[in-house]
Design a protein around this motif. Structure first.
Motif, mmCIF file in Angstrom:
data_model
loop_
_atom_site.group_PDB
_atom_site.id
_atom_site.type_symbol
_atom_site.label_atom_id
_atom_site.label_comp_id
_atom_site.label_asym_id
_atom_site.label_seq_id
_atom_site.Cartn_x
_atom_site.Cartn_y
_atom_site.Cartn_z
ATOM 1 N N ILE A 1 -1.361 55.690 -11.421
ATOM 2 C CA ILE A 1 -2.635 56.393 -11.490
ATOM 3 C C ILE A 1 -2.612 57.507 -10.452
ATOM 4 O O ILE A 1 -2.476 57.259 -9.258
ATOM 5 C CB ILE A 1 -3.803 55.419 -11.217
ATOM 6 N N LEU A 2 -2.722 58.742 -10.941
ATOM 7 C CA LEU A 2 -2.697 59.874 -10.012
ATOM 8 C C LEU A 2 -4.063 60.059 -9.371
ATOM 9 O O LEU A 2 -4.175 60.308 -8.179
ATOM 10 C CB LEU A 2 -2.307 61.158 -10.753
ATOM 11 N N PHE A 3 -5.097 59.968 -10.193
ATOM 12 C CA PHE A 3 -6.457 60.199 -9.703
ATOM 13 C C PHE A 3 -7.388 59.228 -10.410
ATOM 14 O O PHE A 3 -7.165 58.883 -11.569
ATOM 15 C CB PHE A 3 -6.919 61.628 -10.017
ATOM 16 N N ILE A 4 -8.444 58.825 -9.718
ATOM 17 C CA ILE A 4 -9.399 57.906 -10.334
ATOM 18 C C ILE A 4 -10.783 58.152 -9.747
ATOM 19 O O ILE A 4 -10.903 58.540 -8.583
ATOM 20 C CB ILE A 4 -8.929 56.436 -10.144
ATOM 21 N N GLY A 5 -11.807 57.997 -10.566
ATOM 22 C CA GLY A 5 -13.180 58.156 -10.080
ATOM 23 C C GLY A 5 -14.128 57.528 -11.072
ATOM 24 O O GLY A 5 -13.766 57.224 -12.207
ATOM 25 N N ARG A 6 -15.374 57.292 -10.645
ATOM 26 C CA ARG A 6 -16.347 56.616 -11.488
ATOM 27 C C ARG A 6 -17.522 57.567 -11.754
ATOM 28 O O ARG A 6 -18.093 58.124 -10.814
ATOM 29 C CB ARG A 6 -16.840 55.349 -10.782
ATOM 30 N N LEU A 7 -17.851 57.739 -13.011
ATOM 31 C CA LEU A 7 -18.960 58.642 -13.372
ATOM 32 C C LEU A 7 -20.281 58.086 -12.851
ATOM 33 O O LEU A 7 -20.545 56.892 -12.945
ATOM 34 C CB LEU A 7 -19.074 58.781 -14.900
ATOM 35 N N MET A 8 -21.103 58.966 -12.295
ATOM 36 C CA MET A 8 -22.453 58.552 -11.912
ATOM 37 C C MET A 8 -23.406 59.708 -12.127
ATOM 38 O O MET A 8 -22.974 60.849 -12.187
ATOM 39 C CB MET A 8 -22.453 58.063 -10.456
ATOM 40 N N PRO A 9 -24.695 59.376 -12.265
ATOM 41 C CA PRO A 9 -25.647 60.441 -12.538
ATOM 42 C C PRO A 9 -25.705 61.429 -11.377
ATOM 43 O O PRO A 9 -25.695 61.023 -10.215
ATOM 44 C CB PRO A 9 -26.990 59.706 -12.682
ATOM 45 N N ALA A 10 -25.722 62.691 -11.699
ATOM 46 C CA ALA A 10 -25.840 63.703 -10.648
ATOM 47 C C ALA A 10 -27.283 63.775 -10.202
ATOM 48 O O ALA A 10 -28.207 63.778 -11.012
ATOM 49 C CB ALA A 10 -25.377 65.047 -11.197
ATOM 50 N N ARG A 11 -27.480 63.807 -8.906
ATOM 51 C CA ARG A 11 -28.842 63.916 -8.385
ATOM 52 C C ARG A 11 -29.222 65.377 -8.249
ATOM 53 O O ARG A 11 -28.379 66.248 -8.094
ATOM 54 C CB ARG A 11 -28.930 63.257 -7.015
ATOM 55 N N GLY A 12 -30.507 65.631 -8.296
ATOM 56 C CA GLY A 12 -30.999 66.978 -8.039
ATOM 57 C C GLY A 12 -30.732 67.936 -9.181
ATOM 58 O O GLY A 12 -30.664 69.129 -8.976
ATOM 59 N N THR A 13 -30.517 67.362 -10.367
ATOM 60 C CA THR A 13 -30.307 68.264 -11.505
ATOM 61 C C THR A 13 -31.448 68.107 -12.491
ATOM 62 O O THR A 13 -32.130 67.099 -12.481
ATOM 63 C CB THR A 13 -28.990 67.976 -12.233
#
Lengths: 171, 218
Positions: free
Chosen positions: B206-218
């Protein structure tokens, strides 16, 4: 084992425990051979598993087995501890020269070990001894020199020559 | 440094005879020197069978607990930022949505930053209207004989879904329909053989990993 590491990379703690249960004795033995102190070896295994949990995503099965990857992490964790202690590690517990023949014999039963054993057998004895002492028991250049009673530069040159011969033989 | 010197140094590093300063210097170069990395990996492969010479020995009881405690203690640094933020953000978004629905029907976008192993940002990921778009912020090359493949793992799913091969830099957009982006979904990029994973599941690191979350302030 290869399928467990990607699960560890996704934060799966059960997969990490499974790896520990299956591998801890082998890996603790590797750290203990280098540090010759149970507490220090436990510290090394601790550091190594924390690293495994963090870096599991970097494991690439195309480049080697999970067992080899784990062993390398544990060895380097143990070597780092040995370096931090100035490698002031008791010489007791080191194999006697006579034991090396037995050691090499056990290499043949290891996976991929046969070819390496044949190549080690082609080395001059002093080169072979140094390479085994360094890899298995974590001896530094100065420690190898002291043990074989040769100047530091000579020990370094022998090790380089030994590695070069090994590489050519294994190619 | 000549190739011979590089290889000898890599061999001594794997053998373990380098002193602390030399070993640290070599490690510092690994990230930016693929040839050195290759040489180290080759030596690890050559010498690995020697690890079998160390006699197995049962570690002290309780060591696994100690390891897990360390990991639990370390977790807030990476996760606590994420999870409470995610929960708080979800609540805020839910509350906000109730108010905003009349004004702005489009749901809040989901975002994440994919990090490298040294926690450097590598990709900005945004999911909006069912599409997932990525923008490289810290491009780095990969081996010419490998490809980067994008995956998504919805929460609760056991196997990630491939979203296709991607270039290692620039911008990529996955059109809606391949997968429905949702909060908590893992997005990851793995290294695969040419043409992508032959098994339909990630096979490489796995080169890169992240978890989607709601963006605040949009």
């Amino acid at each position: 084992m290869n399928s467990l590491l990607p699960r560890v990379a996704r934060g799966d703690r059960a997969a990490l425990r499974e790896i520990y249960e299956a591998q801890a004795s082998r890996l603790f033995g590797i750290a203990l051979a280098i540090l010759r102190d149970r507490d220090a070896a436990a510290d090394a295994l601790h550091d190594a598993f924390v690293k495994v949990a963090r870096a599991a995503g970097q494991f690439d099965p195309a480049r080697g087995s999970a067992e080899a990857w784990l062993a390398a992490i544990v060895r380097h964790a143990a070597l780092d501890l040995a370096r931090a202690r100035g490698r002031e590690i008791p010489a007791e517990g080191l194999p006697e020269p006579a034991e090396e023949a037995t050691q090499l014999h056990s290499l043949a039963s290891a996976q991929d070990g046969v070819r390496l054993r044949e190549c080690l057998a082609t080395l001059e004895e002093k080169n072979r001894t140094e390479i085994l002492l360094a890899f298995v028991n974590g001896l530094s250049h100065p420690q190898v020199a002291a043990r074989l009673d040769v100047p530091l530069g000579t020990a370094k040159a022998w090790i380089r020559r030994g590695l070069l011969s090994l590489r050519e033989c294994l190619a | 440094m000549t190739p011979e010197e590089r290889d000898a140094l890599a061999g001594e590093y794997v053998l373990g005879t380098l002193d602390a300063r030399e070993a640290a210097a070599l490690r510092a170069r690994l990230a930016s020197d693929p040839a050195l990395r290759e040489a180290v990996e080759a030596w690890e492969r050559r010498l690995h069978p020697l690890a079998a010479l160390a006699a197995p020995e049962r570690p002290p009881p309780g060591l696994l607990n100690r390891i897990e405690s360390t990991l639990d203690a370390a977790r807030p640094r990476r996760r606590a930022l994420l999870w409470p933020a995610l929960t708080a953000a979800s609540a805020a978004v839910a509350a906000g949505l109730a108010l905003l629905l009349l004004i702005r029907p489009e749901p809040s976008p989901l975002m994440t930053v994919l990090l490298t192993e040294s926690d450097q940002p590598a990709w900005l990921v945004e999911a909006r209207g069912g599409a997932i778009s990525l923008a490289a912020v810290n491009p780095r090359g990969i081996a010419p004989d490998r490809v980067a493949e994008l995956w998504a793992l919805p929460q609760g799913a056991t196997a990630p879904t491939s979203l296709g091969l991607i270039p290692t830099e620039g911008r990529v957009t996955v059109p809606p329909g391949r997968i429905r982006p949702e909060a908590g979904m893992l997005i990851e990029i793995t290294l695969e053989p040419p043409g992508g994973s032959p098994t339909g599941r990630p096979t490489g690191p796995i080169l890169f990993i992240g978890r989607l979350m709601p963006a605040r302030g949009t």
